[in-house]
Design a protein around this motif. Structure first.
Motif, PDB file in Angstrom:
ATOM      1  N   ALA A  87    -100.940 -57.157  10.785  1.00  0.00           N
ATOM      2  CA  ALA A  87    -100.216 -56.842   9.544  1.00  0.00           C
ATOM      3  C   ALA A  87    -100.688 -57.738   8.401  1.00  0.00           C
ATOM      4  CB  ALA A  87     -98.713 -56.989   9.760  1.00  0.00           C
ATOM      5  N   SER A  88    -100.894 -59.017   8.691  1.00  0.00           N
ATOM      6  CA  SER A  88    -101.372 -59.941   7.658  1.00  0.00           C
ATOM      7  C   SER A  88    -102.749 -59.540   7.151  1.00  0.00           C
ATOM      8  CB  SER A  88    -101.433 -61.367   8.203  1.00  0.00           C
ATOM      9  OG  SER A  88    -100.152 -61.866   8.425  1.00  0.00           O
ATOM     10  N   CYS A  89    -103.623 -59.185   8.070  1.00  0.00           N
ATOM     11  CA  CYS A  89    -104.975 -58.766   7.681  1.00  0.00           C
ATOM     12  C   CYS A  89    -104.942 -57.457   6.901  1.00  0.00           C
ATOM     13  CB  CYS A  89    -105.857 -58.623   8.906  1.00  0.00           C
ATOM     14  SG  CYS A  89    -106.214 -60.172   9.735  1.00  0.00           S
ATOM     15  N   LEU A  90    -104.054 -56.580   7.278  1.00  0.00           N
ATOM     16  CA  LEU A  90    -103.937 -55.288   6.606  1.00  0.00           C
ATOM     17  C   LEU A  90    -103.356 -55.442   5.203  1.00  0.00           C
ATOM     18  CD1 LEU A  90    -104.253 -52.200   7.018  1.00  0.00           C
ATOM     19  CD2 LEU A  90    -101.891 -52.185   7.786  1.00  0.00           C
ATOM     20  N   LEU A  91    -102.294 -56.249   5.075  1.00  0.00           N
ATOM     21  CA  LEU A  91    -101.621 -56.424   3.786  1.00  0.00           C
ATOM     22  C   LEU A  91    -102.335 -57.405   2.865  1.00  0.00           C
ATOM     23  CD1 LEU A  91     -97.933 -56.559   5.046  1.00  0.00           C
ATOM     24  CD2 LEU A  91     -99.053 -54.670   3.849  1.00  0.00           C
ATOM     25  N   MET A  92    -103.104 -58.328   3.454  1.00  0.00           N
ATOM     26  CA  MET A  92    -103.794 -59.351   2.667  1.00  0.00           C
ATOM     27  C   MET A  92    -105.247 -59.461   3.117  1.00  0.00           C
ATOM     28  SD  MET A  92    -100.812 -62.274   2.674  1.00  0.00           S
ATOM     29  CE  MET A  92    -100.309 -62.004   4.390  1.00  0.00           C
ATOM     30  N   PRO A  93    -106.057 -58.434   2.852  1.00  0.00           N
ATOM     31  CA  PRO A  93    -107.450 -58.479   3.284  1.00  0.00           C
ATOM     32  C   PRO A  93    -108.193 -59.636   2.606  1.00  0.00           C
ATOM     33  CG  PRO A  93    -106.950 -56.386   2.203  1.00  0.00           C
ATOM     34  CD  PRO A  93    -105.726 -57.216   2.142  1.00  0.00           C
ATOM     35  N   LYS A  94    -109.138 -60.193   3.316  1.00  0.00           N
ATOM     36  CA  LYS A  94    -109.858 -61.363   2.817  1.00  0.00           C
ATOM     37  C   LYS A  94    -110.535 -61.088   1.474  1.00  0.00           C
ATOM     38  CE  LYS A  94    -113.227 -64.837   4.171  1.00  0.00           C
ATOM     39  NZ  LYS A  94    -114.149 -65.276   5.217  1.00  0.00           N
ATOM     40  N   HIS A  95    -111.138 -59.919   1.301  1.00  0.00           N
ATOM     41  CA  HIS A  95    -111.837 -59.642   0.042  1.00  0.00           C
ATOM     42  C   HIS A  95    -110.872 -59.569  -1.144  1.00  0.00           C
ATOM     43  CE1 HIS A  95    -110.768 -55.511   1.188  1.00  0.00           C
ATOM     44  NE2 HIS A  95    -110.908 -55.202  -0.083  1.00  0.00           N
ATOM     45  N   ILE A  96    -109.655 -59.115  -0.917  1.00  0.00           N
ATOM     46  CA  ILE A  96    -108.659 -59.091  -1.998  1.00  0.00           C
ATOM     47  C   ILE A  96    -108.162 -60.512  -2.260  1.00  0.00           C
ATOM     48  CG2 ILE A  96    -106.421 -58.203  -2.746  1.00  0.00           C
ATOM     49  CD1 ILE A  96    -108.555 -56.032  -2.582  1.00  0.00           C
ATOM     50  N   LEU A  97    -107.945 -61.286  -1.212  1.00  0.00           N
ATOM     51  CA  LEU A  97    -107.549 -62.684  -1.389  1.00  0.00           C
ATOM     52  C   LEU A  97    -108.618 -63.451  -2.160  1.00  0.00           C
ATOM     53  CD1 LEU A  97    -106.035 -63.491   2.113  1.00  0.00           C
ATOM     54  CD2 LEU A  97    -104.803 -63.480  -0.062  1.00  0.00           C
ATOM     55  N   GLU A  98    -109.881 -63.171  -1.893  1.00  0.00           N
ATOM     56  CA  GLU A  98    -110.961 -63.839  -2.615  1.00  0.00           C
ATOM     57  C   GLU A  98    -110.895 -63.527  -4.105  1.00  0.00           C
ATOM     58  OE1 GLU A  98    -114.322 -62.462  -0.357  1.00  0.00           O
ATOM     59  OE2 GLU A  98    -114.293 -64.238   0.926  1.00  0.00           O
ATOM     60  N   GLU A  99    -110.567 -62.284  -4.453  1.00  0.00           N
ATOM     61  CA  GLU A  99    -110.417 -61.918  -5.868  1.00  0.00           C
ATOM     62  C   GLU A  99    -109.246 -62.667  -6.501  1.00  0.00           C
ATOM     63  OE1 GLU A  99    -110.002 -57.683  -6.159  1.00  0.00           O
ATOM     64  OE2 GLU A  99    -111.908 -57.323  -5.135  1.00  0.00           O
ATOM     65  N   LYS A 100    -108.139 -62.745  -5.787  1.00  0.00           N
ATOM     66  CA  LYS A 100    -106.943 -63.422  -6.303  1.00  0.00           C
ATOM     67  C   LYS A 100    -107.148 -64.936  -6.401  1.00  0.00           C
ATOM     68  CE  LYS A 100    -104.477 -59.651  -6.309  1.00  0.00           C
ATOM     69  NZ  LYS A 100    -104.194 -58.972  -7.541  1.00  0.00           N
ATOM     70  N   ARG A 101    -108.058 -65.453  -5.599  1.00  0.00           N
ATOM     71  CA  ARG A 101    -108.327 -66.892  -5.561  1.00  0.00           C
ATOM     72  C   ARG A 101    -108.669 -67.425  -6.945  1.00  0.00           C
ATOM     73  NH1 ARG A 101    -108.161 -71.650  -5.792  1.00  0.00           N
ATOM     74  NH2 ARG A 101    -109.862 -73.002  -5.224  1.00  0.00           N
ATOM     75  N   TYR A 102    -109.335 -66.628  -7.749  1.00  0.00           N
ATOM     76  CA  TYR A 102    -109.747 -67.073  -9.073  1.00  0.00           C
ATOM     77  C   TYR A 102    -108.588 -67.075 -10.067  1.00  0.00           C
ATOM     78  CZ  TYR A 102    -114.205 -66.310  -6.870  1.00  0.00           C
ATOM     79  OH  TYR A 102    -115.252 -66.346  -5.996  1.00  0.00           O
ATOM     80  N   LYS A 103    -107.529 -66.399  -9.724  1.00  0.00           N
ATOM     81  CA  LYS A 103    -106.360 -66.302 -10.602  1.00  0.00           C
ATOM     82  C   LYS A 103    -105.321 -67.379 -10.300  1.00  0.00           C
ATOM     83  CE  LYS A 103    -102.927 -62.790 -11.888  1.00  0.00           C
ATOM     84  NZ  LYS A 103    -102.444 -61.445 -11.613  1.00  0.00           N
ATOM     85  N   TYR A 104    -105.282 -67.871  -9.077  1.00  0.00           N
ATOM     86  CA  TYR A 104    -104.220 -68.772  -8.635  1.00  0.00           C
ATOM     87  C   TYR A 104    -104.740 -70.098  -8.100  1.00  0.00           C
ATOM     88  CZ  TYR A 104    -101.310 -64.606  -8.858  1.00  0.00           C
ATOM     89  OH  TYR A 104    -100.653 -63.490  -9.285  1.00  0.00           O
ATOM     90  N   ASP A 105    -103.909 -71.117  -8.248  1.00  0.00           N
ATOM     91  CA  ASP A 105    -104.161 -72.430  -7.653  1.00  0.00           C
ATOM     92  C   ASP A 105    -103.458 -72.445  -6.299  1.00  0.00           C
ATOM     93  OD1 ASP A 105    -104.292 -75.077  -6.869  1.00  0.00           O
ATOM     94  OD2 ASP A 105    -103.309 -75.861  -8.667  1.00  0.00           O
ATOM     95  N   LEU A 106    -104.235 -72.480  -5.231  1.00  0.00           N
ATOM     96  CA  LEU A 106    -103.666 -72.401  -3.891  1.00  0.00           C
ATOM     97  C   LEU A 106    -102.901 -73.650  -3.474  1.00  0.00           C
ATOM     98  CD1 LEU A 106    -106.576 -70.637  -1.958  1.00  0.00           C
ATOM     99  CD2 LEU A 106    -104.582 -69.608  -3.072  1.00  0.00           C
ATOM    100  N   THR A 107    -102.960 -74.707  -4.257  1.00  0.00           N
ATOM    101  CA  THR A 107    -102.203 -75.927  -3.946  1.00  0.00           C
ATOM    102  C   THR A 107    -100.905 -75.991  -4.734  1.00  0.00           C
ATOM    103  OG1 THR A 107    -103.338 -77.262  -5.620  1.00  0.00           O
ATOM    104  CG2 THR A 107    -104.310 -77.197  -3.402  1.00  0.00           C
ATOM    105  N   ASN A 108    -100.605 -74.946  -5.489  1.00  0.00           N
ATOM    106  CA  ASN A 108     -99.417 -74.913  -6.337  1.00  0.00           C
ATOM    107  C   ASN A 108     -98.422 -73.882  -5.779  1.00  0.00           C
ATOM    108  OD1 ASN A 108     -97.686 -73.869  -8.524  1.00  0.00           O
ATOM    109  ND2 ASN A 108     -98.839 -75.283  -9.799  1.00  0.00           N
ATOM    110  N   TRP A 109     -97.233 -74.361  -5.402  1.00  0.00           N
ATOM    111  CA  TRP A 109     -96.228 -73.466  -4.812  1.00  0.00           C
ATOM    112  C   TRP A 109     -95.847 -72.328  -5.744  1.00  0.00           C
ATOM    113  CZ3 TRP A 109     -95.217 -72.831   0.053  1.00  0.00           C
ATOM    114  CH2 TRP A 109     -95.433 -73.876   0.953  1.00  0.00           C
TER     115      TRP A 109
END
Length: 79
Positions: free
Chosen positions: A9-31
């Motif tokens: 379910a995690s892989c389906l709802l949050m595919p790595k390639h989409i997470l990579e795109e979002k990575r540039y928008k968000y700071d992963l160390t910020n709650w």
């Protein structure tokens, strides 16, 4: 068997390639950014944190609120 369903379910709802795109928008160390990100994906914060940890993008000590970038996190700069 339940962990496999959760992982799928995690892989389906949050595919790595989409997470990579979002990575540039968000700071992963910020709650606050992680909460915004989980809203975009429509998942719980626990699911998002678990997925990011499984990709080794973040390191989170459950006894602490501090989040650190993991070794496999994509660079913030687009190449």
């Amino acid at each position: 068997m339940e962990w496999q369903a959760q992982y799928f379910a995690s892989c389906l709802l949050m595919p790595k390639h989409i997470l990579e795109e979002k990575r540039y928008k968000y700071d992963l160390t910020n709650w606050k950014d992680l909460y915004k990100m989980k809203d975009e994906f429509g998942v719980t914060i626990s699911n998002l944190v678990h997925r990011l940890k499984s990709l080794n993008w973040i390191v989170h000590d459950p006894n602490s609120k501090q989040i650190y970038l993991g070794e496999a996190v994509p660079s913030r700069k687009k190449e």
